[in-house]
Design a protein around this motif. Structure first.
Motif, PDB file in Angstrom:
ATOM      1  N   GLY A   1       0.829  -1.339   0.116  1.00  0.00           N
ATOM      2  CA  GLY A   1      -0.008  -0.028   0.077  1.00  0.00           C
ATOM      3  C   GLY A   1       0.916   1.316   0.055  1.00  0.00           C
ATOM      4  N   TRP A   2       0.205   2.577   0.007  1.00  0.00           N
ATOM      5  CA  TRP A   2       1.134   3.807   0.132  1.00  0.00           C
ATOM      6  C   TRP A   2       1.468   3.589   1.595  1.00  0.00           C
ATOM      7  CZ3 TRP A   2       1.903   6.297  -4.176  1.00  0.00           C
ATOM      8  CH2 TRP A   2       1.175   6.083  -5.298  1.00  0.00           C
ATOM      9  N   LEU A   3       2.961   3.943   1.459  1.00  0.00           N
ATOM     10  CA  LEU A   3       3.485   4.120   2.902  1.00  0.00           C
ATOM     11  C   LEU A   3       3.399   5.749   3.322  1.00  0.00           C
ATOM     12  CD1 LEU A   3       5.243   3.279   5.346  1.00  0.00           C
ATOM     13  CD2 LEU A   3       7.109   3.084   3.987  1.00  0.00           C
ATOM     14  N   LEU A   4       2.869   6.131   4.520  1.00  0.00           N
ATOM     15  CA  LEU A   4       2.657   7.527   4.750  1.00  0.00           C
ATOM     16  C   LEU A   4       3.521   7.798   6.182  1.00  0.00           C
ATOM     17  CD1 LEU A   4       1.342  10.501   4.523  1.00  0.00           C
ATOM     18  CD2 LEU A   4      -0.498   9.547   5.988  1.00  0.00           C
ATOM     19  N   PHE A   5       4.406   8.739   5.988  1.00  0.00           N
ATOM     20  CA  PHE A   5       5.020   9.389   7.086  1.00  0.00           C
ATOM     21  C   PHE A   5       4.337  10.664   7.488  1.00  0.00           C
ATOM     22  CE2 PHE A   5       8.531   6.794   5.543  1.00  0.00           C
ATOM     23  CZ  PHE A   5       8.558   5.857   6.189  1.00  0.00           C
ATOM     24  N   TYR A   6       3.721  10.677   8.738  1.00  0.00           N
ATOM     25  CA  TYR A   6       3.088  11.644   9.093  1.00  0.00           C
ATOM     26  C   TYR A   6       3.638  12.561  10.271  1.00  0.00           C
ATOM     27  CZ  TYR A   6       0.388   8.774  11.985  1.00  0.00           C
ATOM     28  OH  TYR A   6      -0.134   7.806  13.102  1.00  0.00           O
ATOM     29  N   HIS A   7       3.133  13.887  10.726  1.00  0.00           N
ATOM     30  CA  HIS A   7       3.461  14.045  12.223  1.00  0.00           C
ATOM     31  C   HIS A   7       2.033  13.958  13.205  1.00  0.00           C
ATOM     32  CE1 HIS A   7       2.029  17.972  10.483  1.00  0.00           C
ATOM     33  NE2 HIS A   7       1.471  18.044  11.534  1.00  0.00           N
ATOM     34  N   GLY A   8       2.419  13.523  14.479  1.00  0.00           N
ATOM     35  CA  GLY A   8       1.491  13.722  15.516  1.00  0.00           C
ATOM     36  C   GLY A   8       1.806  14.509  16.573  1.00  0.00           C
ATOM     37  N   VAL A   9       0.962  15.053  17.041  1.00  0.00           N
ATOM     38  CA  VAL A   9       1.201  16.147  18.180  1.00  0.00           C
ATOM     39  C   VAL A   9       0.340  15.825  19.444  1.00  0.00           C
ATOM     40  CG1 VAL A   9       1.117  18.696  18.829  1.00  0.00           C
ATOM     41  CG2 VAL A   9       1.361  18.023  16.250  1.00  0.00           C
ATOM     42  N   THR A  10       1.129  16.144  20.707  1.00  0.00           N
ATOM     43  CA  THR A  10       0.662  15.732  21.934  1.00  0.00           C
ATOM     44  C   THR A  10       0.681  17.196  22.617  1.00  0.00           C
ATOM     45  OG1 THR A  10       0.641  14.619  24.027  1.00  0.00           O
ATOM     46  CG2 THR A  10       2.717  15.223  23.015  1.00  0.00           C
ATOM     47  N   GLY A  11       0.061  17.571  23.444  1.00  0.00           N
ATOM     48  CA  GLY A  11      -0.022  18.736  24.332  1.00  0.00           C
ATOM     49  C   GLY A  11       0.386  18.399  25.518  1.00  0.00           C
ATOM     50  N   THR A  12       1.541  19.176  26.200  1.00  0.00           N
ATOM     51  CA  THR A  12       1.954  18.957  27.490  1.00  0.00           C
ATOM     52  C   THR A  12       1.734  20.186  28.039  1.00  0.00           C
ATOM     53  OG1 THR A  12       4.417  19.843  26.952  1.00  0.00           O
ATOM     54  CG2 THR A  12       3.850  17.460  26.363  1.00  0.00           C
ATOM     55  N   CYS A  13       2.051  20.326  29.369  1.00  0.00           N
ATOM     56  CA  CYS A  13       2.050  21.327  30.133  1.00  0.00           C
ATOM     57  C   CYS A  13       3.132  22.272  29.881  1.00  0.00           C
ATOM     58  CB  CYS A  13       2.058  21.483  31.808  1.00  0.00           C
ATOM     59  SG  CYS A  13       3.575  20.157  32.293  1.00  0.00           S
ATOM     60  N   ASN A  14       4.303  22.105  29.065  1.00  0.00           N
ATOM     61  CA  ASN A  14       5.237  22.946  28.343  1.00  0.00           C
ATOM     62  C   ASN A  14       4.915  23.208  26.938  1.00  0.00           C
ATOM     63  OD1 ASN A  14       6.731  23.578  30.672  1.00  0.00           O
ATOM     64  ND2 ASN A  14       7.728  21.717  30.575  1.00  0.00           N
ATOM     65  N   GLY A  15       3.861  22.835  26.481  1.00  0.00           N
ATOM     66  CA  GLY A  15       3.633  23.026  25.085  1.00  0.00           C
ATOM     67  C   GLY A  15       3.557  21.826  24.190  1.00  0.00           C
ATOM     68  N   TYR A  16       3.243  21.768  22.881  1.00  0.00           N
ATOM     69  CA  TYR A  16       3.175  20.902  21.677  1.00  0.00           C
ATOM     70  C   TYR A  16       4.409  20.125  21.696  1.00  0.00           C
ATOM     71  CZ  TYR A  16      -1.016  23.175  20.207  1.00  0.00           C
ATOM     72  OH  TYR A  16      -2.217  23.906  19.936  1.00  0.00           O
ATOM     73  N   VAL A  17       4.246  18.847  21.503  1.00  0.00           N
ATOM     74  CA  VAL A  17       5.500  17.740  21.031  1.00  0.00           C
ATOM     75  C   VAL A  17       5.222  16.994  19.765  1.00  0.00           C
ATOM     76  CG1 VAL A  17       7.001  15.923  21.582  1.00  0.00           C
ATOM     77  CG2 VAL A  17       6.030  17.544  23.400  1.00  0.00           C
ATOM     78  N   TYR A  18       5.921  17.375  18.964  1.00  0.00           N
ATOM     79  CA  TYR A  18       5.802  16.735  17.590  1.00  0.00           C
ATOM     80  C   TYR A  18       6.492  15.486  17.294  1.00  0.00           C
ATOM     81  CZ  TYR A  18       3.287  21.049  15.721  1.00  0.00           C
ATOM     82  OH  TYR A  18       2.629  22.006  15.277  1.00  0.00           O
ATOM     83  N   SER A  19       5.923  14.496  16.774  1.00  0.00           N
ATOM     84  CA  SER A  19       6.577  13.092  16.649  1.00  0.00           C
ATOM     85  C   SER A  19       6.239  12.608  15.201  1.00  0.00           C
ATOM     86  CB  SER A  19       6.299  12.057  17.563  1.00  0.00           C
ATOM     87  OG  SER A  19       6.451  12.491  18.700  1.00  0.00           O
ATOM     88  N   MET A  20       7.044  11.751  14.737  1.00  0.00           N
ATOM     89  CA  MET A  20       6.520  10.864  13.522  1.00  0.00           C
ATOM     90  C   MET A  20       6.098   9.820  13.536  1.00  0.00           C
ATOM     91  SD  MET A  20       9.273  10.683  10.107  1.00  0.00           S
ATOM     92  CE  MET A  20      10.581  10.148  11.045  1.00  0.00           C
ATOM     93  N   GLY A  21       4.951   9.433  12.741  1.00  0.00           N
ATOM     94  CA  GLY A  21       4.249   8.202  12.808  1.00  0.00           C
ATOM     95  C   GLY A  21       4.075   7.627  11.245  1.00  0.00           C
ATOM     96  N   ALA A  22       3.658   6.358  11.225  1.00  0.00           N
ATOM     97  CA  ALA A  22       3.685   5.921  10.059  1.00  0.00           C
ATOM     98  C   ALA A  22       2.209   5.049   9.877  1.00  0.00           C
ATOM     99  CB  ALA A  22       4.957   5.003   9.895  1.00  0.00           C
ATOM    100  N   ALA A  23       1.837   5.083   8.497  1.00  0.00           N
ATOM    101  CA  ALA A  23       0.587   4.442   8.202  1.00  0.00           C
ATOM    102  C   ALA A  23       0.709   3.886   6.688  1.00  0.00           C
ATOM    103  CB  ALA A  23      -0.538   4.978   8.472  1.00  0.00           C
ATOM    104  N   ILE A  24      -0.268   2.783   6.462  1.00  0.00           N
ATOM    105  CA  ILE A  24      -0.313   2.298   5.051  1.00  0.00           C
ATOM    106  C   ILE A  24      -1.592   2.424   4.482  1.00  0.00           C
ATOM    107  CG2 ILE A  24       0.086   0.335   3.931  1.00  0.00           C
ATOM    108  CD1 ILE A  24       2.389  -0.795   5.823  1.00  0.00           C
ATOM    109  N   LEU A  25      -1.805   3.144   3.490  1.00  0.00           N
ATOM    110  CA  LEU A  25      -3.209   3.501   2.815  1.00  0.00           C
ATOM    111  C   LEU A  25      -3.353   2.281   1.696  1.00  0.00           C
ATOM    112  CD1 LEU A  25      -2.596   7.069   2.609  1.00  0.00           C
ATOM    113  CD2 LEU A  25      -3.263   5.870   4.533  1.00  0.00           C
ATOM    114  N   ASP A  26      -4.534   1.934   1.309  1.00  0.00           N
ATOM    115  CA  ASP A  26      -4.783   1.208   0.103  1.00  0.00           C
ATOM    116  C   ASP A  26      -4.304   1.636  -1.153  1.00  0.00           C
ATOM    117  OD1 ASP A  26      -6.596  -1.183  -0.547  1.00  0.00           O
ATOM    118  OD2 ASP A  26      -7.283   0.241  -1.890  1.00  0.00           O
TER     119      ASP A  26
END
Ligand code: BMA
Length: 339
Positions: free
Chosen positions: A227-252
């Protein structure tokens, strides 16, 4: 089981380092990161969140350069090895379809994607609010801006490198005017880059905490046998602000609004000094990859702490196997996303 492979052309000069001994995760960093340091140009304080493609046996890229006014613009860069870059001093000059000046008021987070014989740049521009800008070039000398695909507010425009059913496919993240505290990824299509429609919901922000606030498309999806390999970013909110990490998924492959597999774990999160510390600390923001169809190697370019560019590596086998082994679908991701 059939072998997991990239369905892309060979790229035998892809930047590469083998996985370090003892490293157990599927993605590893280049040991000489960051590859782009601060003050890379006379009028640019930081380059980050940038995109590259192979070009004429070497590499070319569109870079987000934060000028000394603090306003970001796009700059062109060249490299023989994908690691050491030199840049045009002047920002990229855009014209409209009649050849008149059509400069954006600001421009950030570019993606650069080749579809058929054309190179497209898609970035965040001002269109009475943050929206997607779109331009095309064949020679990296003349850059023609097209109509903005969507209304504001929208960010993280990512093109697929191939038309599907003769349509251009675009990922985006509808948002608000500020540092958006929400957001899912949507997918849209166009026969001609002028009219966009068939909007579908693609992926919901995660139940996993690293991506609990919002997600956004990253690099152009890569075609694989799974499938299509997608690298994307995901964000969490902490008491010190946003944290951006990288995630991955596969689309049809045929209907990319269907998520086949989604990795519940982040695949890269801020850990190194250049990711944790900078103009905006704790940001990993992938915008591009290079891939070699012969070996399955993938090099990922990511912005680090809104200050630097980092490089990371994986192989199609490692990353696809990891996504499948840690697969966990969120919400209605597996559906076509029309309701
Ligand atoms: C987002 C975008 C990115 C940036 C990130 C972290 O909203 O503006 O360009 O890297 O925030 O500051």
């Amino acid at each position: 089981m059939t072998e997991i492979k990239l369905l892309v052309e060979e790229l035998n000069n892809i930047p590469w380092q083998d996985k370090p001994e003892g490293w157990e995760r599927p993605v590893w960093r280049y040991t000489q990161n960051p590859i782009i340091d601060r003050n890379p140009l006379k009028n640019v304080a930081r380059i980050f969140n940038s995109a590259v493609v192979p070009y004429q046996g070497e590499f070319i890229g569109v870079f987000r350069g934060e000028t000394l006014t603090g306003i970001p613009y796009l700059y062109l860069g060249y490299s023989k090895d994908g690691i050491n870059w030199h840049y045009e001093e002047e920002k990229i000059h855009f014209v409209d379809q009649e050849g008149n000046d059509f400069m954006p008021k600001y421009a950030y987070d570019p993606r650069l994607i080749k579809v058929e014989d054309m190179y497209y740049i898609i970035w965040c521009t001002d269109f009475y609010g943050a929206a997607l800008g779109l331009a095309k070039t064949t020679d990296f000398k003349t850059f023609v801006r097209l109509d903005n695909p969507f209304l504001p507010f929208n960010r993280n425009g990512v093109f697929f490198p191939k038309k599907i059913n003769n349509r251009f496919i675009l990922l985006s993240r509808p948002s608000d005017s500020g540092h958006t505290p929400f957001g899912d990824i949507f997918i849209s299509e166009s026969p001609d880059l002028e009219f966009w429609g068939k909007h579908r919901h693609l992926m919901t922000k995660g139940t996993n905490w690293w991506e609990s606030l919002k997600i956004g498309g990253g690099a152009a999806p890569i075609e694989t046998t799974e499938g299509w390999l997608l690298f994307y970013h995901g964000v969490t909110g902490t008491c010190n602000g946003y944290v951006y990490s990288m995630g991955a998924a596969i689309l049809d492959n045929e209907n990319p609004s269907i998520v086949k597999y989604r990795c519940q774990n982040f695949i890269l999160t801020p850990e190194e000094w250049y990711e944790e510390r900078g103009f905006v600390g704790n940001v990993i923001f992938p915008c591009a990859t290079l891939q070699d169809g012969a070996t399955g190697r993938i090099a990922i370019y990511y912005g680090a702490a809104d200050s630097y560019v980092g490089l990371a590596f994986t192989t199609v086998k490692e990353i696809v196997s990891y996504i499948k082994a840690n697969h966990s679908i969120v919400g209605d991701d597996e559906e076509i996303g029309i309701r």
